[in-house]
Design an enzyme around this catalytic site. Structure first.
Site, PDB file in Angstrom:
ATOM      1  N   SER A  15      18.288   4.585  21.820  1.00  7.13           N
ATOM      2  CA  SER A  15      18.005   5.255  23.098  1.00  7.13           C
ATOM      3  C   SER A  15      19.270   5.635  23.868  1.00  7.13           C
ATOM      4  O   SER A  15      20.201   4.829  24.011  1.00  7.13           O
ATOM      5  CB  SER A  15      17.140   4.341  23.980  1.00  7.13           C
ATOM      6  OG  SER A  15      16.973   4.953  25.249  1.00  7.13           O
ATOM      7  N   SER A  17      18.983   6.575  27.017  1.00  6.14           N
ATOM      8  CA  SER A  17      18.654   6.386  28.433  1.00  6.14           C
ATOM      9  C   SER A  17      19.621   5.431  29.149  1.00  6.14           C
ATOM     10  O   SER A  17      20.016   5.718  30.284  1.00  6.14           O
ATOM     11  CB  SER A  17      17.211   5.883  28.578  1.00  6.14           C
ATOM     12  OG  SER A  17      16.317   6.896  28.206  1.00  6.14           O
ATOM     13  N   THR A  62       9.082   3.979  26.141  1.00  6.33           N
ATOM     14  CA  THR A  62       9.157   4.985  25.082  1.00  6.33           C
ATOM     15  C   THR A  62       8.301   4.574  23.893  1.00  6.33           C
ATOM     16  O   THR A  62       7.575   3.578  23.944  1.00  6.33           O
ATOM     17  CB  THR A  62      10.644   5.298  24.734  1.00  6.33           C
ATOM     18  OG1 THR A  62      10.666   6.403  23.832  1.00  6.33           O
ATOM     19  CG2 THR A  62      11.376   4.131  24.110  1.00  6.33           C
ATOM     20  N   LYS A  66       3.822   4.183  25.157  1.00  4.92           N
ATOM     21  CA  LYS A  66       3.481   5.028  26.315  1.00  4.92           C
ATOM     22  C   LYS A  66       2.006   4.979  26.699  1.00  4.92           C
ATOM     23  O   LYS A  66       1.675   5.054  27.882  1.00  4.92           O
ATOM     24  CB  LYS A  66       3.893   6.483  26.046  1.00  4.92           C
ATOM     25  CG  LYS A  66       5.393   6.704  26.072  1.00  4.92           C
ATOM     26  CD  LYS A  66       5.718   8.185  25.896  1.00  4.92           C
ATOM     27  CE  LYS A  66       7.220   8.410  25.937  1.00  4.92           C
ATOM     28  NZ  LYS A  66       7.583   9.821  25.913  1.00  4.92           N
ATOM     29  N   ASP A 103       7.552  13.392  31.741  1.00  2.00           N
ATOM     30  CA  ASP A 103       7.909  14.202  30.562  1.00  2.00           C
ATOM     31  C   ASP A 103       7.584  15.690  30.746  1.00  2.00           C
ATOM     32  O   ASP A 103       8.409  16.553  30.452  1.00  2.00           O
ATOM     33  CB  ASP A 103       7.167  13.690  29.314  1.00  2.00           C
ATOM     34  CG  ASP A 103       7.855  12.488  28.687  1.00  2.00           C
ATOM     35  OD1 ASP A 103       9.056  12.291  28.927  1.00  2.00           O
ATOM     36  OD2 ASP A 103       7.171  11.749  27.951  1.00  2.00           O
ATOM     37  N   GLY A 128       1.792  21.958  18.700  1.00  2.25           N
ATOM     38  CA  GLY A 128       1.545  20.519  18.748  1.00  2.25           C
ATOM     39  C   GLY A 128       0.581  20.186  19.870  1.00  2.25           C
ATOM     40  O   GLY A 128       0.469  20.948  20.853  1.00  2.25           O
ATOM     41  N   ALA A 129      -0.151  19.080  19.695  1.00  5.12           N
ATOM     42  CA  ALA A 129      -1.127  18.679  20.715  1.00  5.12           C
ATOM     43  C   ALA A 129      -1.106  17.171  20.911  1.00  5.12           C
ATOM     44  O   ALA A 129      -2.134  16.540  21.153  1.00  5.12           O
ATOM     45  CB  ALA A 129      -2.524  19.172  20.321  1.00  5.12           C
ATOM     46  N   GLY A 131       1.041  13.631  22.696  1.00  2.00           N
ATOM     47  CA  GLY A 131       1.293  13.190  24.066  1.00  2.00           C
ATOM     48  C   GLY A 131       2.229  14.119  24.829  1.00  2.00           C
ATOM     49  O   GLY A 131       1.971  14.473  25.987  1.00  2.00           O
ATOM     50  N   ALA A 132       3.314  14.513  24.183  1.00  2.00           N
ATOM     51  CA  ALA A 132       4.290  15.363  24.870  1.00  2.00           C
ATOM     52  C   ALA A 132       3.682  16.735  25.192  1.00  2.00           C
ATOM     53  O   ALA A 132       3.848  17.259  26.298  1.00  2.00           O
ATOM     54  CB  ALA A 132       5.541  15.524  24.010  1.00  2.00           C
ATOM     55  N   ILE A 218      11.459  20.426  21.752  1.00  2.00           N
ATOM     56  CA  ILE A 218      11.710  19.207  22.537  1.00  2.00           C
ATOM     57  C   ILE A 218      12.414  18.129  21.714  1.00  2.00           C
ATOM     58  O   ILE A 218      12.840  17.118  22.244  1.00  2.00           O
ATOM     59  CB  ILE A 218      10.435  18.663  23.221  1.00  2.00           C
ATOM     60  CG1 ILE A 218       9.461  18.039  22.217  1.00  2.00           C
ATOM     61  CG2 ILE A 218       9.743  19.742  24.031  1.00  2.00           C
ATOM     62  CD1 ILE A 218       8.381  17.212  22.923  1.00  2.00           C
TER      63      ILE A 218
HETATM   64  P1  NAP Z   1       2.575  12.443  19.136  1.00  3.80           P
HETATM   65  O1  NAP Z   1       1.713  12.151  20.307  1.00  3.80           O
HETATM   66  O2  NAP Z   1       2.554  11.540  17.955  1.00  3.80           O
HETATM   67  O3  NAP Z   1       2.172  13.945  18.637  1.00  3.80           O
HETATM   68  C1  NAP Z   1       2.722  14.490  17.489  1.00  3.80           C
HETATM   69  C2  NAP Z   1       2.251  15.949  17.324  1.00  3.80           C
HETATM   70  O4  NAP Z   1       2.951  16.488  16.198  1.00  3.80           O
HETATM   71  C3  NAP Z   1       0.771  16.114  17.020  1.00  3.80           C
HETATM   72  O5  NAP Z   1       0.336  17.348  17.544  1.00  3.80           O
HETATM   73  C4  NAP Z   1       0.742  16.136  15.494  1.00  3.80           C
HETATM   74  O6  NAP Z   1      -0.348  16.861  14.937  1.00  3.80           O
HETATM   75  C5  NAP Z   1       2.006  16.916  15.205  1.00  3.80           C
HETATM   76  N1  NAP Z   1       2.546  16.592  13.889  1.00  3.80           N
HETATM   77  C6  NAP Z   1       3.045  15.397  13.474  1.00  3.80           C
HETATM   78  N2  NAP Z   1       3.442  15.490  12.192  1.00  3.80           N
HETATM   79  C7  NAP Z   1       3.176  16.764  11.795  1.00  3.80           C
HETATM   80  C8  NAP Z   1       3.342  17.478  10.582  1.00  3.80           C
HETATM   81  N3  NAP Z   1       3.860  16.873   9.492  1.00  3.80           N
HETATM   82  N4  NAP Z   1       2.977  18.775  10.526  1.00  3.80           N
HETATM   83  C9  NAP Z   1       2.445  19.388  11.605  1.00  3.80           C
HETATM   84  N5  NAP Z   1       2.229  18.764  12.794  1.00  3.80           N
HETATM   85  C10 NAP Z   1       2.607  17.473  12.886  1.00  3.80           C
HETATM   86  O7  NAP Z   1       4.109  12.568  19.545  1.00  3.80           O
HETATM   87  P2  NAP Z   1       4.723  12.974  20.994  1.00  3.80           P
HETATM   88  O8  NAP Z   1       4.827  11.762  21.835  1.00  3.80           O
HETATM   89  O9  NAP Z   1       3.980  14.153  21.498  1.00  3.80           O
HETATM   90  O10 NAP Z   1       6.220  13.368  20.588  1.00  3.80           O
HETATM   91  C11 NAP Z   1       6.470  14.477  19.753  1.00  3.80           C
HETATM   92  C12 NAP Z   1       7.972  14.713  19.633  1.00  3.80           C
HETATM   93  O11 NAP Z   1       8.523  14.993  20.885  1.00  3.80           O
HETATM   94  C13 NAP Z   1       8.758  13.516  19.075  1.00  3.80           C
HETATM   95  O12 NAP Z   1       9.666  14.010  18.117  1.00  3.80           O
HETATM   96  C14 NAP Z   1       9.508  12.996  20.277  1.00  3.80           C
HETATM   97  O13 NAP Z   1      10.748  12.407  19.929  1.00  3.80           O
HETATM   98  C15 NAP Z   1       9.719  14.263  21.082  1.00  3.80           C
HETATM   99  N6  NAP Z   1       9.884  13.992  22.535  1.00  3.80           N
HETATM  100  C16 NAP Z   1      11.021  14.456  23.145  1.00  3.80           C
HETATM  101  C17 NAP Z   1      11.211  14.216  24.494  1.00  3.80           C
HETATM  102  C18 NAP Z   1      12.470  14.712  25.189  1.00  3.80           C
HETATM  103  O14 NAP Z   1      12.828  14.159  26.245  1.00  3.80           O
HETATM  104  N7  NAP Z   1      13.141  15.736  24.681  1.00  3.80           N
HETATM  105  C19 NAP Z   1      10.246  13.530  25.256  1.00  3.80           C
HETATM  106  C20 NAP Z   1       9.074  13.103  24.593  1.00  3.80           C
HETATM  107  C21 NAP Z   1       8.907  13.339  23.235  1.00  3.80           C
HETATM  108  P3  NAP Z   1      -1.782  16.159  14.706  1.00  3.80           P
HETATM  109  O15 NAP Z   1      -2.474  16.168  16.035  1.00  3.80           O
HETATM  110  O16 NAP Z   1      -2.433  17.021  13.698  1.00  3.80           O
HETATM  111  O17 NAP Z   1      -1.520  14.769  14.202  1.00  3.80           O
END
Ligand code: NAP
Length: 277
Positions: A15, A17, A62, A66, A103, A128-129, A131-132, A218
């Site tokens: 992290s 942070s 994190t 979350k 976020d 994507g759908a 948490g973020a 992101i």
């Molecule tokens: P999450 O809730 O697990 O959601 C993951 C998303 O990615 C879902 O829509 C999932 O689709 C899709 N996905 C995962 N693997 C895939 C694949 N092989 N092919 C196609 N789609 C795929 O994760 P999250 O919390 O939203 O975080 C997502 C990313 O954002 C992470 O990499 C995280 O590090 C990053 N992030 C960055 C920040 C920042 O400050 N820049 C903040 C938060 C998060 P399904 O619904 O079909 O499973």
């Protein structure tokens, strides 16, 4: 008395942070420290109770805690409730712990830092759908974006978010999105595709991307993801995930201290750490 803050997650060693918040405490002359704490899922409830007992002033949450942290907090703000996820916890004056989520708004601030606020009527494609994406969709709506399409591997999850938005929004598959790419002015990539050690490098081909498009990712490690590289090669404007990381942190810092840190001042330090520019 010196105040203390933390970030909890599993893993947590990577992290950035602590580096960012400790820099801001120093810059603003605030007598406080910010620690990374490794918390396993089975210890989450005890860890929250312990931090509360030991007088923590606030903390970030994190992956993977979350969502699961919610029942262990005393209150949730409206956005965290709607998103079903917490990334920031504030100790209120009466000692209760309240959960927030910065976020989504952090992302929109980082986007508009680059593209300004004049494109809110343009067509946005959210990839994507998870948490973020959920947080970003609600933040886009709250700030005045009017045309959002969500594409996801599991289309039902995109449909669920669209149903909760009050602006007209549609859910489509990744294939359909790729085929219709020339319709969108702004693309926002929120899956782990392109992340260091991720098996998937890019969600879909950018063959039909307009050269005038704006493409945000992101993921911030690496800073230049394969998607951003492909978009830049097509002449698009790119927005890396580092800005979202900094702005979500700045919003958390504001909740804790009522002071606004300088988001640009830590950027160089973080860039050096991530090995990019
Ligand atoms: P999450 O809730 O697990 O959601 C993951 C998303 O990615 C879902 O829509 C999932 O689709 C899709 N996905 C995962 N693997 C895939 C694949 N092989 N092919 C196609 N789609 C795929 O994760 P999250 O919390 O939203 O975080 C997502 C990313 O954002 C992470 O990499 C995280 O590090 C990053 N992030 C960055 C920040 C920042 O400050 N820049 C903040 C938060 C998060 P399904 O619904 O079909 O499973």
């Amino acid at each position: 008395m010196k105040k203390w803050y933390a970030v909890i997650g599993d893993p947590i060693g990577h992290s950035l942070s602590p580096m960012m918040h400790n820099e801001w405490f120093q810059q603003l002359g605030i007598d406080a420290t910010y620690l990374p704490i490794h918390v396993k899922e089975e210890d989450l409830e005890a860890a929250v109770a312990s931090m509360k007992l030991l007088g923590i002033s606030g903390f970030n949450v994190t992956i993977p805690h979350k969502e699961k942290i919610r029942p262990f907090l005393d209150a949730l703000d409206e956005t965290a409730e709607k998103m079903g996820a917490v990334n920031t916890v504030v100790r209120l004056e009466d000692g209760r712990l309240k959960g927030y989520n910065t976020d989504g708004l952090g992302f929109v601030r980082s986007l508009e830092e680059v593209i300004g606020d004049t494109k809110r009527h343009e067509k946005v494609l959210l990839i994507g759908a998870g948490g973020a994406a959920r947080g970003i969709a609600f933040a886009l709506e709250s700030i005045g974006y009017t045309d959002v399409t969500i594409c996801n591997r599991t289309v039902e999850k995109a449909q669920q978010i669209c149903a909760e938005l009050t602006i007209p929004a549609q859910a489509i598959s990744l294939n359909t999105a790729s085929e219709q790419l020339d319709e969108y002015a702004i693309l926002i990539q929120t899956t782990p595709a392109g992340m260091k050690n991720s098996q998937v490098t890019i969600p879909f081909s950018l063959e039909k991307l307009k050269s005038s498009a704006i493409v945000a990712d992101i993921v911030y490690n690496p800073l230049m993801t394969p998607l951003l590289q492909a978009a830049q090669d097509k002449g698009a404007t790119i927005v890396s995930g580092l800005g979202m990381f900094i702005h979500q942190g700045a919003l958390a810092f504001e909740y804790w201290t009522k002071q606004s840190p300088d988001p640009t001042a830590v950027k160089e330090q973080l860039l050096t750490h991530l090995g990019g520019n």
